[in-house]
Each structure stands twice: as structure tokens, then as C-alpha cells.
Design a protein around this motif. Structure first.
Motif, short mmCIF file in Angstrom:
data_model
loop_
_atom_site.label_atom_id
_atom_site.label_comp_id
_atom_site.label_asym_id
_atom_site.label_seq_id
_atom_site.Cartn_x
_atom_site.Cartn_y
_atom_site.Cartn_z
N THR A 162 81.76 16.18 15.69
CA THR A 162 83.00 16.39 14.93
C THR A 162 84.03 17.16 15.75
O THR A 162 85.20 16.78 15.82
N GLU A 163 83.60 18.25 16.37
CA GLU A 163 84.52 19.07 17.17
C GLU A 163 85.04 18.29 18.37
O GLU A 163 86.23 18.35 18.70
N ALA A 164 84.15 17.54 19.04
CA ALA A 164 84.57 16.76 20.20
C ALA A 164 85.55 15.67 19.81
O ALA A 164 86.56 15.45 20.49
N ALA A 165 85.28 14.99 18.70
CA ALA A 165 86.18 13.93 18.24
C ALA A 165 87.56 14.49 17.90
O ALA A 165 88.58 13.87 18.20
N ARG A 166 87.56 15.66 17.28
CA ARG A 166 88.84 16.29 16.92
C ARG A 166 89.64 16.63 18.18
O ARG A 166 90.85 16.43 18.25
N SER A 167 88.97 17.18 19.20
CA SER A 167 89.67 17.57 20.43
C SER A 167 90.19 16.35 21.19
O SER A 167 91.20 16.44 21.89
N ARG B 168 74.70 15.92 13.18
CA ARG B 168 75.90 15.80 14.01
C ARG B 168 75.88 16.82 15.14
O ARG B 168 76.78 16.83 15.98
N LYS B 169 74.90 17.66 15.17
CA LYS B 169 74.75 18.64 16.24
C LYS B 169 73.95 18.02 17.37
O LYS B 169 72.87 17.47 17.16
N LEU B 170 74.50 18.08 18.59
CA LEU B 170 73.84 17.52 19.76
C LEU B 170 73.51 18.64 20.74
O LEU B 170 74.26 19.61 20.85
N GLN B 171 72.41 18.49 21.43
CA GLN B 171 72.02 19.47 22.44
C GLN B 171 71.66 18.74 23.72
O GLN B 171 70.87 17.80 23.72
N LEU B 172 72.29 19.13 24.82
CA LEU B 172 72.00 18.50 26.10
C LEU B 172 70.52 18.64 26.44
O LEU B 172 69.96 19.73 26.34
N ASN B 173 69.89 17.54 26.85
CA ASN B 173 68.52 17.63 27.34
C ASN B 173 68.55 17.74 28.86
O ASN B 173 69.63 17.90 29.46
N VAL C 93 81.81 16.12 24.54
CA VAL C 93 80.65 16.33 23.68
C VAL C 93 79.69 17.33 24.30
O VAL C 93 79.13 18.19 23.61
N ALA C 94 79.50 17.26 25.61
CA ALA C 94 78.57 18.16 26.29
C ALA C 94 79.02 19.62 26.16
O ALA C 94 78.19 20.53 26.02
N ARG C 95 80.33 19.85 26.20
CA ARG C 95 80.84 21.22 26.13
C ARG C 95 80.82 21.79 24.72
O ARG C 95 80.61 22.97 24.53
N SER C 96 81.02 20.93 23.72
CA SER C 96 81.02 21.43 22.34
C SER C 96 79.66 21.25 21.67
O SER C 96 79.33 21.99 20.74
N GLU C 97 78.88 20.27 22.14
CA GLU C 97 77.59 19.91 21.56
C GLU C 97 77.72 19.65 20.05
O GLU C 97 76.85 20.00 19.27
N LEU D 156 83.59 7.77 19.04
CA LEU D 156 83.01 8.67 20.04
C LEU D 156 81.51 8.44 20.17
O LEU D 156 80.97 8.35 21.27
N SER D 157 80.83 8.34 19.04
CA SER D 157 79.37 8.13 19.06
C SER D 157 79.00 6.83 19.76
O SER D 157 78.04 6.77 20.54
N LYS D 158 79.78 5.76 19.49
CA LYS D 158 79.49 4.48 20.12
C LYS D 158 79.72 4.53 21.62
O LYS D 158 78.96 3.93 22.40
N THR D 159 80.75 5.26 22.05
CA THR D 159 81.03 5.38 23.48
C THR D 159 79.90 6.12 24.19
O THR D 159 79.47 5.72 25.28
N ILE D 160 79.42 7.21 23.59
CA ILE D 160 78.31 7.95 24.18
C ILE D 160 77.05 7.09 24.21
O ILE D 160 76.29 7.11 25.19
#
Length: 295
Positions: free
Chosen positions: A19-24, A53-58, A12-16, A32-36
Motif C-alpha cells: 500500500t505504501e509503495a503504491a501510494r509513493s 500486504r506486508k512484505l519482507q525481503l528474503n 517495495v523493498a524500501r517500504s516492505e 504494483l503487485s503484478k509488476t513485482i
């Protein structure tokens, strides 16, 4: 904290993007969301700023990402080392290159000595090379220009002159050398910005007062020879990439010593198998032979 949480966080951190992270990862978005979410609960902080659904690392996420990458990197190196102990004569050598012109000769010599070791080669820009080296996803890179980083070993293996390639019928075809300023009105074919030779020659040309006019920009350096031969444009081509069989004439550059440094790169902490260490010896010997032939 579970190892699976760290792998999910890294994706998730690399794709932010969930959806893309779950697909990969081949998992559902909800899983995925529950695990994070559980990971953040374990840590006691939020790692992302959420916008749909867009995440940005803080700031917390960026700090934790560096530690996570380092921890998972070491685990992957351990797996590589164990696999090598189990299967010392098998495996795959992961390589990245900015130009593949010298690879056939190097890989031919390597296969003679290690016929059971496979290899996987990727053509990369300098930025992509840095990323894969830092992630530990390649054993070696052959790069021009060299890359200087604290965690990357950089060994210069060859100083490669840059030549001007013109078709046989070109007005410069009867010359042995040319000044850069004589090329200001020419049409060029070249690789895209981000490849070492392109960036180098653009900078050198700007220093003498012009920017090359490119009618073709691609990501396959080997194709440039065909385009020059077809009279689409002229090109800056390293001496190691020259093709003597093509209907092309090569000129040296006057007044400027235009060369590229070819470097062999590897991550300082990456486990290198005996086969990988032997590959490094083959690369050094290969370029030493070229140097003797050209001197």
C-alpha cells in the motif's frame, strides 16, 4: 526484465508494504503487485516473504536489492551529468546537515559565485545522512561526527569546541569555565539522541559519572539558544553555533578537551557538477577563515 520493474521493486523493498509503495509511486496496488510478480518470474525466484500486504525481503531479495540500487544509482548519475551538460549554469545543489549554524555564511558565499544555482537543505540525523548518501540523493553532507564508509569520502574541515551555554542570571554566568561534574544537577535542553553533539556529550558526561537530565529534546539545534535565554535549562552548544546577541554566557569545559569534528561528506561515485565542486572549495575556505579568526 524492464526498468520499470526495478523501480517498483526498489519502492517495495524500501517500504516492505504494498500500500505504501503504491501510494509513493502513484499506481494501483494490483498493478504494483503484478509488476513485482512478473519480475520474480523473470528472475526465477521469490524476492519477498509475504504476510498479507506486508512484505519482507528474503535472502534473494536482499541480494538483488544491493545490485538494483547500484544499477539505478548509476543511471541517476548519468541523468545528472547530461542535465549539467545541457544547463551548466542552472540546477539544484542537494545538501544534508546535522546542524545549520554555519550554513548561512557558506550559502551566502556560494550564491555570490553561482547566483543561478538553487540549493535544497535537509536537517538530518547521522543515520538519515548515511542512507541518503548511499542512495546518491544528496551532493554533500556537513556532518558531526564524521562518517566512515567505503563508498563515502570524508574530509574533516573544522575542529569545533563544545561550550556550555547558561542564561545571564545563572550561578555560573560570572565564570569563564566549568568542570563537567559541576553540571550533574543541572537541567539541560538539547537535541534528540541521534544528533552528533547530543551523542558526543552524553558519552562524555557518562564517562565522568552522570547522565544529563534533559527537560527538552528537539530536532532544531537553533532553538536551544532561545530556550537557554528563557532559563528553561542550560545547553551544550558548539562554538560555531554561539549567538553573541542573545542574553547567554558561554563557558569552556575544564579538564576535558570537548570538541566535535565537522566533516564534508560525498558519495565517491556520485557525479559532481562544476558548481558542486566549487561549493566544496567554498566550504573549505570558509572554515579556514574561521580557524584563522579564532587562533
Amino acid at each position: 526484465m524492464e526498468l520499470l520493474q526495478l523501480y517498483y521493486f526498489l519502492a517495495v523493498a524500501r517500504s516492505e508494504h504494498v500500500t505504501e509503495a503504491a501510494r509513493s509511486l502513484h499506481v494501483t496496488q494490483s498493478s504494483l503487485s503484478k509488476t513485482i510478480q512478473r519480475l520474480e518470474e523473470d528472475l526465477g525466484v521469490s524476492l519477498f516473504d509475504r504476510k498479507g500486504r506486508k512484505l519482507q525481503l528474503n535472502a534473494f531479495g536482499r541480494s538483488f536489492l544491493r545490485r538494483t540500487e547500484r544499477a539505478l544509482f548509476e543511471l541517476e548519475q548519468g541523468k545528472l551529468e547530461l542535465n549539467d551538460l545541457l544547463n551548466p549554469d542552472h540546477g539544484t545543489l542537494e545538501l544534508g546537515v546535522t546542524s545549520a549554524s554555519v550554513l548561512p555564511g557558506i550559502l551566502r558565499e556560494f550564491r555570490k559565485k553561482r547566483p543561478n544555482i538553487q540549493f535544497h537543505v535537509q536537517m538530518l540525523t547521522t543515520q538519515e545522512m548515511v542512507m541518503l548518501l548511499e542512495r546518491g540523493e544528496v551532493d554533500y553532507c556537513l556532518s558531526s561526527p564524521p562518517i566512515e564508509r567505503d563508498d563515502i569520502e570524508c574530509q574533516i574541515v573544522y575542529i569545533d569546541p563544545i561550550l556550555v551555554a547558561v542564561p545571564k542570571g545563572h550561578w555560573l554566568a560570572d565564570r569563564s569555565s566549568v568542570s563537567l561534574t559541576e553540571l550533574r544537577d543541572e537541567w539541560f535542553v538539547g537535541v534528540k539522541v541521534g544528533f552528533g553533539t547530543r551523542d558526543l556529550m552524553d558519552a562524555v558526561c557518562r564517562s565522568v559519572g552522570f547522565a544529563p537530565h534533559y527537560v527538552y529534546e528537539g530536532d532544531e539545534p537553533a532553538r536551544l539558544v532561545n530556550l537557554v535565554e528563557a532559563e528553561i535549562g542550560i545547553a551544550f552548544i558548539p562554538s560555531t553555533a554561539r549567538n553573541e546577541r542573545a542574553q547567554i554566557h558561554y563557558l569552556q569545559v575544564e579538564t576535558h578537551e570537548v570538541v566535535r569534528e565537522i566533516a564534508l561528506l560525498w558519495h565517491k561515485s556520485r557525479y559532481l557538477s562544476p558548481a558542486a565542486l566549487e561549493f566544496r572549495e567554498i566550504v573549505v575556505a570558509f572554515f579556514e577563515t574561521i580557524s584563522k579568526q579564532t587562533n
